[in-house]
Design a protein around this motif. Sequence first.
Motif, mmCIF file in Angstrom:
data_model
loop_
_atom_site.group_PDB
_atom_site.id
_atom_site.type_symbol
_atom_site.label_atom_id
_atom_site.label_comp_id
_atom_site.label_asym_id
_atom_site.label_seq_id
_atom_site.Cartn_x
_atom_site.Cartn_y
_atom_site.Cartn_z
ATOM 1 N N SER A 104 44.731 38.456 43.790
ATOM 2 C CA SER A 104 45.477 39.039 42.664
ATOM 3 C C SER A 104 44.732 38.806 41.354
ATOM 4 O O SER A 104 44.671 39.691 40.484
ATOM 5 C CB SER A 104 46.881 38.432 42.580
ATOM 6 O OG SER A 104 47.610 38.684 43.761
ATOM 7 N N THR A 105 44.168 37.611 41.206
ATOM 8 C CA THR A 105 43.396 37.286 40.001
ATOM 9 C C THR A 105 42.156 38.163 39.900
ATOM 10 O O THR A 105 41.832 38.684 38.826
ATOM 11 C CB THR A 105 42.995 35.797 40.018
ATOM 12 O OG1 THR A 105 44.179 34.992 40.060
ATOM 13 C CG2 THR A 105 42.191 35.429 38.790
ATOM 14 N N ARG A 108 43.098 41.628 38.929
ATOM 15 C CA ARG A 108 43.469 41.682 37.509
ATOM 16 C C ARG A 108 42.209 41.659 36.645
ATOM 17 O O ARG A 108 42.116 42.392 35.652
ATOM 18 C CB ARG A 108 44.383 40.498 37.174
ATOM 19 C CG ARG A 108 44.736 40.366 35.686
ATOM 20 C CD ARG A 108 45.468 41.579 35.167
ATOM 21 N NE ARG A 108 45.746 41.478 33.737
ATOM 22 C CZ ARG A 108 45.790 42.508 32.912
ATOM 23 N NH1 ARG A 108 45.569 43.741 33.359
ATOM 24 N NH2 ARG A 108 46.057 42.338 31.639
ATOM 25 N N LEU A 113 44.946 46.040 38.136
ATOM 26 C CA LEU A 113 46.367 45.721 37.999
ATOM 27 C C LEU A 113 46.687 45.485 36.535
ATOM 28 O O LEU A 113 45.858 44.942 35.789
ATOM 29 C CB LEU A 113 46.716 44.443 38.774
ATOM 30 C CG LEU A 113 46.512 44.388 40.291
ATOM 31 C CD1 LEU A 113 46.682 42.957 40.774
ATOM 32 C CD2 LEU A 113 47.493 45.294 40.999
ATOM 33 N N ALA A 118 50.311 42.321 38.306
ATOM 34 C CA ALA A 118 49.669 41.134 38.875
ATOM 35 C C ALA A 118 50.691 40.015 39.086
ATOM 36 O O ALA A 118 50.629 39.295 40.088
ATOM 37 C CB ALA A 118 48.546 40.654 37.955
ATOM 38 N N ILE A 320 47.953 36.124 33.684
ATOM 39 C CA ILE A 320 49.097 36.124 34.601
ATOM 40 C C ILE A 320 49.945 34.880 34.354
ATOM 41 O O ILE A 320 49.422 33.762 34.345
ATOM 42 C CB ILE A 320 48.615 36.148 36.076
ATOM 43 C CG1 ILE A 320 47.742 37.377 36.334
ATOM 44 C CG2 ILE A 320 49.796 36.128 37.029
ATOM 45 C CD1 ILE A 320 47.074 37.372 37.708
#
Length: 405
Positions: A104-105, A108, A113, A118, A320
Amino acid sequence: MNLSKIKTILLALGVTIMAFSMILFPEESFNASIRGLNMWWEIVFPSLFPFFVISELLIGFGVVKFMGVLLEPLMRPLFRVPGVGGFAWAMGMATGFPAGAKLSTRLRQEKQLTKVEAERLVSFTNSSSPLFIFGAVSVGFFHNPRLGILLAIAHYLGNFFVGLCMRFYGKKETRKYKQKKSLWMIFHQAISSLHRTRLINKKPIGKLLGDAVISSIHTLLMIGGFIILFSVINKLLYQLNITLLLAHATEYILMLFNLPKQLGVPIIAGIFEITLGSQMTSQVSAASLMQQAMITSFILGFSGFSVQAQVASIIAETDIKFKPFFMARILHGFLAAVITYVFWKPFAEKFHIVSGNNAIPVILQEHDLWWESTLHLFVKVGPIITIISLLVYIYFFIRNMDSTK
């Protein structure tokens, strides 16, 4: 005195107490460190490292972008995240903590995202790996591989429901999405995205591979540090009777749900570190197997402060927020426990969870042996994989340093 100063004093006091505790209990601290190191050395590193490297390469070569376009019609309506989230979700389930946060990081950072997307994605893509659920928990702690079937279903289904709930997070954000596209148009768009990404990323294959190895091992070294640290913290809290004190506070909650008060200590231990909490839960003889399974499902869903600290460290590289992830973990813990309770009776009968090895279908016996042999294989081969991977890391790291001179 303002809140910031109080926070500073409490943090300084906590660290000081831990430092003195390590001096008072050196043997216990050392043994806890060894226990955490063995977990990282034998299981965590060899199981996560190949997936981390492959994930980095898949992102670099545009395969994730390709999959993202294909999965957009599924992920956007269900979870309100782009299709690339489907890759993070699948890899998170296959490899375990904290792969979902890592991917996810990266997505991003690649600007695939938005910030809110995210935060939604990281909330439901982090889960325990099948190897940990079946191998470490079911075989290692409960000596009941078939229990892993129920624990896995409760865990992954709970995470799915967390994803559905998190789709309402950041409700005010709007993003246009055209749903009416033919399969050929979607596939053609996916191929175009794959080709575009490869052209934009002009790094040679050797450079991409080296960067993937370095990035992956940096993350895994951080994960190992957190595993060892929280293993020591958990042990010291127990030695200082803080765990017992906190466990007394949970007794009233356990009584409300008709659960034995002896489960209080395993719950507190599991809130800090899932491995120790799951192991202690399996040893509570006053609780039935169903009650032990429910508490273990909660611990696996909550993930423990050790895993949450790993995730917090990874997502700190971006904008995030950690709070949505933390709230999702609480929700996941309760959902997994409830699902375990609801599914217990049909699954216990169908998969012979409670009965011993008598009159067990051959297919289930083979299932039991497979997970047991896999766990033993990792314990035997895992350290060798770790050493070789670290040597490869040193090679690429030195080569990168020479190229920058």
